[in-house]
Design a protein around this motif. Structure first.
Motif, PDB file in Angstrom:
ATOM      1  N   GLY A  16      31.075  39.000  45.645  1.00  0.00           N
ATOM      2  CA  GLY A  16      32.353  38.727  45.014  1.00  0.00           C
ATOM      3  C   GLY A  16      32.358  37.345  44.373  1.00  0.00           C
ATOM      4  O   GLY A  16      31.337  36.651  44.342  1.00  0.00           O
ATOM      5  N   ARG A  17      33.515  36.947  43.872  1.00  0.00           N
ATOM      6  CA  ARG A  17      33.604  35.649  43.179  1.00  0.00           C
ATOM      7  C   ARG A  17      33.159  34.504  44.083  1.00  0.00           C
ATOM      8  O   ARG A  17      32.304  33.692  43.721  1.00  0.00           O
ATOM      9  CB  ARG A  17      35.052  35.400  42.751  1.00  0.00           C
ATOM     10  CG  ARG A  17      35.512  36.276  41.627  1.00  0.00           C
ATOM     11  CD  ARG A  17      36.908  35.839  41.176  1.00  0.00           C
ATOM     12  NE  ARG A  17      37.433  36.799  40.195  1.00  0.00           N
ATOM     13  CZ  ARG A  17      38.620  36.717  39.655  1.00  0.00           C
ATOM     14  NH1 ARG A  17      39.453  35.733  39.997  1.00  0.00           N
ATOM     15  NH2 ARG A  17      39.026  37.613  38.756  1.00  0.00           N
ATOM     16  N   GLN A  18      33.758  34.446  45.261  1.00  0.00           N
ATOM     17  CA  GLN A  18      33.505  33.310  46.135  1.00  0.00           C
ATOM     18  C   GLN A  18      32.037  33.297  46.591  1.00  0.00           C
ATOM     19  O   GLN A  18      31.384  32.254  46.564  1.00  0.00           O
ATOM     20  CB  GLN A  18      34.452  33.379  47.343  1.00  0.00           C
ATOM     21  CG  GLN A  18      34.474  32.125  48.190  1.00  0.00           C
ATOM     22  CD  GLN A  18      34.733  30.881  47.360  1.00  0.00           C
ATOM     23  OE1 GLN A  18      35.484  30.924  46.367  1.00  0.00           O
ATOM     24  NE2 GLN A  18      34.094  29.768  47.715  1.00  0.00           N
TER      25      GLN A  18
ATOM     26  N   ARG B 178      34.375  47.393  40.810  1.00  0.00           N
ATOM     27  CA  ARG B 178      34.541  46.556  42.003  1.00  0.00           C
ATOM     28  C   ARG B 178      34.434  47.383  43.283  1.00  0.00           C
ATOM     29  O   ARG B 178      33.699  47.023  44.217  1.00  0.00           O
ATOM     30  CB  ARG B 178      35.913  45.894  41.890  1.00  0.00           C
ATOM     31  CG  ARG B 178      36.261  44.930  42.969  1.00  0.00           C
ATOM     32  CD  ARG B 178      37.642  44.370  42.641  1.00  0.00           C
ATOM     33  NE  ARG B 178      38.238  43.709  43.752  1.00  0.00           N
ATOM     34  CZ  ARG B 178      39.547  43.518  43.888  1.00  0.00           C
ATOM     35  NH1 ARG B 178      40.381  43.956  42.940  1.00  0.00           N
ATOM     36  NH2 ARG B 178      40.024  42.899  44.941  1.00  0.00           N
TER      37      ARG B 178
ATOM     38  N   GLU C 271      42.588  41.500  35.557  1.00  0.00           N
ATOM     39  CA  GLU C 271      43.518  41.897  36.632  1.00  0.00           C
ATOM     40  C   GLU C 271      42.865  42.855  37.617  1.00  0.00           C
ATOM     41  O   GLU C 271      43.016  42.729  38.833  1.00  0.00           O
ATOM     42  CB  GLU C 271      44.746  42.603  36.048  1.00  0.00           C
ATOM     43  CG  GLU C 271      45.800  41.702  35.486  1.00  0.00           C
ATOM     44  CD  GLU C 271      46.934  42.544  34.909  1.00  0.00           C
ATOM     45  OE1 GLU C 271      47.555  43.314  35.669  1.00  0.00           O
ATOM     46  OE2 GLU C 271      47.162  42.457  33.682  1.00  0.00           O
TER      47      GLU C 271
ATOM     48  N   THR D  38      39.818  43.110  38.350  1.00  0.00           N
ATOM     49  CA  THR D  38      38.774  42.473  39.175  1.00  0.00           C
ATOM     50  C   THR D  38      39.349  41.691  40.350  1.00  0.00           C
ATOM     51  O   THR D  38      38.604  41.301  41.244  1.00  0.00           O
ATOM     52  CB  THR D  38      37.884  41.506  38.351  1.00  0.00           C
ATOM     53  OG1 THR D  38      38.693  40.424  37.868  1.00  0.00           O
ATOM     54  CG2 THR D  38      37.208  42.213  37.187  1.00  0.00           C
ATOM     55  N   CYS D  39      40.656  41.433  40.321  1.00  0.00           N
ATOM     56  CA  CYS D  39      41.203  40.583  41.391  1.00  0.00           C
ATOM     57  C   CYS D  39      42.506  41.083  42.001  1.00  0.00           C
ATOM     58  O   CYS D  39      43.042  40.430  42.892  1.00  0.00           O
ATOM     59  CB  CYS D  39      41.353  39.141  40.900  1.00  0.00           C
ATOM     60  SG  CYS D  39      42.485  38.950  39.526  1.00  0.00           S
TER      61      CYS D  39
ATOM     62  N   ASP E 100      44.989  42.898  44.457  1.00  0.00           N
ATOM     63  CA  ASP E 100      44.821  43.088  45.898  1.00  0.00           C
ATOM     64  C   ASP E 100      44.267  44.480  46.195  1.00  0.00           C
ATOM     65  O   ASP E 100      44.849  45.496  45.848  1.00  0.00           O
ATOM     66  CB  ASP E 100      46.179  42.919  46.601  1.00  0.00           C
ATOM     67  CG  ASP E 100      46.056  43.133  48.108  1.00  0.00           C
ATOM     68  OD1 ASP E 100      44.936  42.973  48.640  1.00  0.00           O
ATOM     69  OD2 ASP E 100      47.068  43.469  48.742  1.00  0.00           O
TER      70      ASP E 100
ATOM     71  N   PRO F 171      37.509  40.116  45.361  1.00  0.00           N
ATOM     72  CA  PRO F 171      37.648  39.941  43.908  1.00  0.00           C
ATOM     73  C   PRO F 171      36.270  39.666  43.299  1.00  0.00           C
ATOM     74  O   PRO F 171      35.426  39.030  43.938  1.00  0.00           O
ATOM     75  CB  PRO F 171      38.528  38.691  43.760  1.00  0.00           C
ATOM     76  CG  PRO F 171      39.138  38.465  45.098  1.00  0.00           C
ATOM     77  CD  PRO F 171      38.201  39.059  46.114  1.00  0.00           C
TER      78      PRO F 171
ATOM     79  N   GLU G 285      37.568  31.368  36.380  1.00  0.00           N
ATOM     80  CA  GLU G 285      37.078  32.492  37.180  1.00  0.00           C
ATOM     81  C   GLU G 285      36.463  33.572  36.290  1.00  0.00           C
ATOM     82  O   GLU G 285      36.997  34.676  36.144  1.00  0.00           O
ATOM     83  CB  GLU G 285      38.206  33.056  38.044  1.00  0.00           C
ATOM     84  CG  GLU G 285      38.682  32.093  39.103  1.00  0.00           C
ATOM     85  CD  GLU G 285      37.550  31.616  40.020  1.00  0.00           C
ATOM     86  OE1 GLU G 285      36.819  32.465  40.554  1.00  0.00           O
ATOM     87  OE2 GLU G 285      37.375  30.382  40.159  1.00  0.00           O
TER      88      GLU G 285
END
Lengths: 388, 388
Positions: free
Chosen positions: A125-127, A288, A316, A318-319, A321, A327, A351
């Motif tokens: 994911g992103r993080q 995703r 939207e 991609t992230c 909830d 995300p 991002e």
């Protein structure tokens, strides 16, 4: 009376799909009712008596509202058990047989935790991708190895220069497969080696993502090869391999690499608003759910035809909830240029993964220098935006 | 000058794709030129100097002609080596990135023997399926186990009755996956056993085709299970699993079962004439190249929207000359009825699989009798047609 099931003890938990329907109110309502039947029993509804199948297996129209005189929106729910808690069948319920009928588009879907928990989603994911690359303060920057026709040695030289110039991610062009003039294993080992060599010089952590899209019976072998050769991630055209193949790669603890999904082949789903799957659901939610850590798609204003609002809707998706499903990064590309960075930064913020291919070659013969300029330009733009 | 390949020693053999292009002559020609670049180098054409990449890797417009004022047709050829002799990359060249651009439809493709020889194609094909089933004088007759919600025991009872009634093929509805109320293994073993039991009574050779569409990492296991349980073939929704997954199943000597491809999910490719892939190429040529022995598609005049001419074009795609790749059965279904048999016989002749699901239930409560009537009606119609 065979249409009374032996036993049908469902949980009552349901997932919900929002469909856009073409037609006047009567036609649109017919389409909604048809979805309830076609996506589940595929059986003449009049032959199914009141009872468990009608009550629990049929889809259920939860809401129905007008968008304009010729477009309606319906939320239709399905018992979670119908999905079998497997991705292929879940997608089949979202848009299986009705893909063959006109005037129906999947806008979005919502899965309850009971169904979400069947899926691990993206591993990074992103993080996770920020931790993995060590880049935290700005967009990630990616380029592609091309053009097709070059040898593994030549592509490795390109990779080396991009990495020296400070790019974060280098991916194979998605058309690089296992061609005689550029065999998979030689390309992957040479390019991975070149990027590692550059990293030793720069002290950076550039990652090479080979294209893993390949025949079903050798794809996993190729992924293991890529990993052992030092690849930092994988690119896969999930539309060609099936989305669930990407899911199985993402779930594989023996691979454990970040995944970029490529949007090719399935463009037909999004070319019309009157039919198909929305950009949001296809390149956002579905990629995703199927384990992509970043979803590549053609940026607005490039050589493709996505609108800015379509691109924003992908972000939207991609992230939004989705419970524990992480995300992921939107990765706009396709005919992008350095000159568009300020405008893109205003739209995408930090991002995002910027994917610039051909334009890095257009700036002059020194690829290291061109890449440096790309990185600097993005850094400057981020600072400028933060200063304001 | 990195755009001069080290070595690029291609055979000169090329495959050809026919595209339908939307626009006036100038726009359509631009689209054709774009395909040559986008499907190969994905690189700014002006940056590629005259030389091997431009001459051998770029697609080449072999012909360009007007269909009407706003539609043109282009034949574009590509070096066979670009395909890597693998199905995913071949499909990617046919319709990868350009699927994301409007106004381009794949009409058909022609592969030279050098490329065809990379593919085994269907294991049985029309002739093999006739030998396998023992039905030589009329269309093969198929029905589906449904509705979803019934237990394996109940579906097996349905299968038993259909088989007693003399049907040739019984397939799972494609939405039957591995649901808690109808687990895959129990369903497959019970239904296969029921059909074998009926065969012992009738002396016929009815075959059960379970739905094998399942997660990528268990699909092969499921196929082996089906085979060992006595299944006579497999149904797969190739759009969901990826066409190459079907190809790998067809090629697998350990499975060796005939395959029915189901058309769900990828309907978006054929819903518009202005974009996508033609019925001929998708449900005819591609399913066949990818190893289906029969290609299911929605019949004209049923509950779907395919035109009669679209259905006829699929038939052509199932039997057009493709070297050693066997002709396969078209399998029209989807809201068919017994009353339409004379008309369908006039259209399809004998080289077809008739797929009738819900309508077999509509004739009355005795499924054995309903099935018998279906078989008789087809037999009569074939005799009548031969007598005239």
């Amino acid at each position: 009376v065979i249409f009374y099931p032996d036993h049908l003890d469902l949980s009552g938990e349901r997932f919900t799909v929002t469909y856009r329907l073409v037609g006047d109110e009567i036609t649109a309502m017919e389409r909604a009712k048809d979805i309830c039947v076609e996506q589940t029993v595929e059986f003449p509804a009049d032959l199914v008596p009141p009872g468990p199948i009608r009550e629990q297996i049929f889809g259920r129209i939860e809401s129905f509202s007008s968008l304009d005189d010729t477009h309606y929106q319906a939320e239709i729910s399905f018992a979670v058990e119908i999905s079998g808690f497997e991705l292929p069948q879940l997608i089949n319920v979202l848009f299986g047989n009705i893909s063959i009928k006109p005037g129906i588009r999947v806008e979005s879907f919502r899965l309850p935790q009971t169904l979400l928990s069947a899926f691990k989603g993206p591993r990074y994911g992103r993080q996770g991708l920020r931790v993995y690359t060590g880049i935290t303060h700005r967009p990630l920057l990616c380029t592609a190895l091309k053009p097709m026709g070059l040898s593994p040695r030549q592509l490795a030289e390109l990779a080396y220069q991009f990495a020296l110039g400070g790019i974060d991610l280098i991916k194979d062009d998605h058309g690089l497969a296992n061609q005689s003039f550029c065999p998979f294993e030689e390309r992957v080992s040479r390019c991975a080696e070149a990027v590692l060599r550059a990293n030793q010089e720069t002290g950076r952590r550039c990652m090479y993502f080979p294209n893993i899209t390949s025949p079903a019976d050798i794809l996993l072998k190729n992924a293991h090869y890529a990993r052992s050769a030092g690849a930092g991630g994988l690119v896969i055209t999930a539309g060609l391999t099936g989305l669930d193949t990407m899911r199985s790669l993402a779930d594989d603890d023996g691979i454990s690499l970040p995944i970029l999904s490529h949007p090719a082949f399935i463009g037909s789903f999004v070319t019309s608003e009157e039919q198909g799957i929305s950009h949001y659901a296809l390149y956002g939610q579905l990629m995703r759910l199927a384990g992509a850590d970043a979803s590549i798609y053609p940026n607005y204003g490039g050589r493709f035809s996505f609108s800015k609002s379509a691109c924003c809707s992908i972000i939207e998706g991609t992230c939004v909830d989705m419970g524990h499903i992480l995300p992921i990064f939107p990765a706009p590309g396709g005919g992008m240029s350095l000159g568009r960075i300020p405008e893109m930064n205003a739209c995408y913020g930090k991002e995002v993964i910027y994917l610039i291919g051909g334009d890095l070659h257009r700036q002059g013969p020194d690829l290291v220098e061109n890449t440096r300029r790309f990185v600097e330009k993005v850094e400057e733009e981020v600072k400028r935006a933060e200063g304001t």
